[in-house]
Scaffold this motif. Structure first.
Motif, short mmCIF file in Angstrom:
data_model
loop_
_atom_site.label_atom_id
_atom_site.label_comp_id
_atom_site.label_asym_id
_atom_site.label_seq_id
_atom_site.Cartn_x
_atom_site.Cartn_y
_atom_site.Cartn_z
N LEU A 90 0.85 -1.18 0.00
CA LEU A 90 0.00 0.00 0.00
C LEU A 90 0.89 1.23 0.00
CD1 LEU A 90 -2.56 -1.10 2.74
CD2 LEU A 90 -3.02 -0.94 0.30
N VAL A 91 0.42 2.29 -0.66
CA VAL A 91 1.19 3.52 -0.77
C VAL A 91 0.30 4.69 -0.37
CG1 VAL A 91 2.52 5.03 -2.29
CG2 VAL A 91 2.53 2.55 -2.66
N ILE A 92 0.85 5.59 0.44
CA ILE A 92 0.13 6.81 0.81
C ILE A 92 1.06 8.00 0.65
CG2 ILE A 92 0.74 6.74 3.28
CD1 ILE A 92 -2.14 7.73 3.86
N VAL A 93 0.48 9.14 0.32
CA VAL A 93 1.24 10.38 0.18
C VAL A 93 1.20 11.13 1.51
CG1 VAL A 93 1.41 12.59 -1.03
CG2 VAL A 93 0.69 10.53 -2.27
N GLN A 94 2.35 11.66 1.91
CA GLN A 94 2.43 12.50 3.10
C GLN A 94 3.17 13.78 2.73
OE1 GLN A 94 1.44 12.00 6.61
NE2 GLN A 94 1.90 14.19 6.49
N TYR B 233 -1.17 17.69 7.61
CA TYR B 233 -1.84 16.40 7.82
C TYR B 233 -1.12 15.62 8.92
CZ TYR B 233 -4.25 17.06 3.32
OH TYR B 233 -5.02 17.54 2.28
N ASP B 234 -1.87 14.86 9.69
CA ASP B 234 -1.34 14.15 10.86
C ASP B 234 -1.25 12.65 10.60
OD1 ASP B 234 -0.64 13.18 13.31
OD2 ASP B 234 -2.22 14.20 14.42
N PRO B 235 -0.05 12.07 10.61
CA PRO B 235 0.11 10.62 10.40
C PRO B 235 -0.64 9.76 11.42
CG PRO B 235 2.22 11.73 10.10
CD PRO B 235 1.26 12.76 10.66
N ALA B 236 -1.09 10.36 12.51
CA ALA B 236 -1.90 9.60 13.47
C ALA B 236 -3.18 9.08 12.83
CB ALA B 236 -2.24 10.46 14.68
N ASP C 55 -10.96 -0.75 -1.64
CA ASP C 55 -9.71 -0.94 -2.36
C ASP C 55 -8.81 0.29 -2.25
OD1 ASP C 55 -10.46 -3.53 -3.51
OD2 ASP C 55 -11.90 -2.36 -4.68
N VAL C 56 -9.44 1.47 -2.20
CA VAL C 56 -8.74 2.75 -2.13
C VAL C 56 -9.42 3.59 -1.06
CG1 VAL C 56 -8.17 4.89 -3.38
CG2 VAL C 56 -8.13 2.67 -4.59
N VAL C 57 -8.62 4.34 -0.29
CA VAL C 57 -9.19 5.19 0.77
C VAL C 57 -8.64 6.59 0.63
CG1 VAL C 57 -9.47 5.56 3.24
CG2 VAL C 57 -9.44 3.23 2.34
N TYR C 58 -9.53 7.58 0.64
CA TYR C 58 -9.16 8.99 0.66
C TYR C 58 -9.45 9.55 2.05
CZ TYR C 58 -8.66 9.69 -4.45
OH TYR C 58 -8.24 9.67 -5.75
N GLY C 59 -8.55 10.40 2.54
CA GLY C 59 -8.79 11.09 3.80
C GLY C 59 -9.43 12.43 3.54
N SER C 60 -10.65 12.62 3.99
CA SER C 60 -11.38 13.85 3.71
C SER C 60 -11.28 14.85 4.86
CB SER C 60 -12.86 13.55 3.45
OG SER C 60 -13.60 14.75 3.35
N ARG C 61 -10.87 16.08 4.51
CA ARG C 61 -10.83 17.16 5.48
C ARG C 61 -12.22 17.72 5.75
NH1 ARG C 61 -6.65 20.26 1.79
NH2 ARG C 61 -7.98 19.16 0.30
N PHE C 62 -13.19 17.43 4.88
CA PHE C 62 -14.52 18.01 5.00
C PHE C 62 -15.49 17.10 5.75
CE2 PHE C 62 -12.58 20.14 1.40
CZ PHE C 62 -12.82 21.46 1.72
N LEU C 63 -15.04 15.94 6.16
CA LEU C 63 -15.86 15.08 7.00
C LEU C 63 -15.56 15.31 8.48
CD1 LEU C 63 -15.73 11.70 5.01
CD2 LEU C 63 -17.62 13.34 5.15
N ASP C 64 -14.55 16.14 8.75
CA ASP C 64 -14.18 16.48 10.12
C ASP C 64 -14.44 17.97 10.30
OD1 ASP C 64 -12.57 17.51 12.30
OD2 ASP C 64 -11.58 15.57 12.35
N ARG C 65 -15.39 18.33 11.16
CA ARG C 65 -15.78 19.73 11.30
C ARG C 65 -14.61 20.61 11.71
NH1 ARG C 65 -20.77 22.26 14.88
NH2 ARG C 65 -20.40 24.44 14.30
N GLY C 66 -13.77 20.11 12.61
CA GLY C 66 -12.63 20.88 13.04
C GLY C 66 -11.66 21.15 11.92
N TYR D 260 -4.08 12.87 1.38
CA TYR D 260 -4.14 11.49 1.85
C TYR D 260 -4.94 10.59 0.91
CZ TYR D 260 -1.89 12.03 6.42
OH TYR D 260 -0.99 12.21 7.45
N LYS D 261 -4.23 10.03 -0.04
CA LYS D 261 -4.78 9.02 -0.94
C LYS D 261 -4.02 7.72 -0.67
CE LYS D 261 -6.13 12.19 -4.69
NZ LYS D 261 -6.01 13.47 -3.99
#
Length: 235
Positions: free
Chosen positions: A87-91, A97-100, A115-126, A161-162
């Motif tokens: 698996l590969v992720i961009v940092q 972005y927080d690796p936690a 199969d693929v996961v995106y980290g969304s900044r708009f699903l977290d209100r903060g 975060y892809k």
């Protein structure tokens, strides 16, 4: 799945690179082995020297250096080719972005739900509140246009975060050298056959200012529109 490769494109990030690599190195990777691939895109500051020191002190860290500056997309193209993980992720090399959040991103794939996961900044209100208004509106517009042409239902196409399996990345030919890589990857994943299952999870985000080193600008927004149209309509 045995190994996670974290690709870090770096250009003039001497203030944050060591901290980012430390956080990546201590992140919960759900039991996977960790590889950190830093691609220094011909930094004009001490980033390359810092990265070399990090690579010499930690066997998990590799450094690749570009002889001339080419852009984030080119750095990621180099990093994706060099990555050896399943698996590969961009940092990004800053502290936005927080690796936690890795463990949250990994869960849907390791559980067989995606199969693929995106980290969304708009699903977290903060995280959403941390956006500058103009950037937030531009991101929503670009994501909406991308969704219209890909058939996806993303909230944050432009996210760093892809998390993508290496086997899928190996099927993609990346041509964009700058930030157009974000809509390019999204379009090419969306039009694969069979289509990968793509889900989003909320991630934290702390937006930095241009004074702090932010590099993306309005011209990149215009380029993103071009890329969305190009990679979805001219396949």
């Amino acid at each position: 799945m045995n190994k996670l490769s974290v690709v870090i494109p770096c250009y003039n990030e001497e203030q944050t690179l060591a901290d980012v690599v430390a956080k990546v190195g201590s992140a919960d990777c759900a039991g996977l082995d960790l590889e950190i691939v830093i691609v220094d895109d011909c930094s004009a500051d001490n980033s390359a020297a810092i990265a070399e020191t990090l690579a010499n002190s930690d066997h998990r860290v590799r450094l690749i250096r570009h002889p001339i500056n080419q852009g984030k997309g080119a750095a990621l193209r180099t990093g994706f080719t060099a990555a050896s993980g399943d698996l590969v992720i961009v940092q990004d090399a800053d502290l936005e972005y927080d690796p936690a959040d890795y463990v949250k991103l990994l869960a849907p794939i390791l559980n067989g739900e995606a199969d693929v996961v995106y980290g969304s900044r708009f699903l977290d209100r903060g995280a959403t509140e941390a956006h500058y208004l103009l950037h937030g509106l531009a991101n929503r517009f670009l994501t909406g246009l991308s969704n219209l042409l890909t058939g996806l239902k993303l909230t944050d196409m432009e996210t760093c975060y892809k998390l993508v399996p290496k086997r899928l990345l190996d099927q993609i030919t990346i041509t964009e050298n700058r930030f157009g890589i974000e809509p390019e990857i999204t379009a090419k994943l969306a039009h694969m056959k069979p289509k990968p299952r793509l889900v989003e999870v909320p991630v934290s985000y702390i937006n930095r200012s241009y004074a702090e080193g932010k590099k993306i600008g309005w011209k990149d927004g215009v380029s993103a529109i071009r890329c969305i149209l190009k990679f979805n309509l001219l396949r």
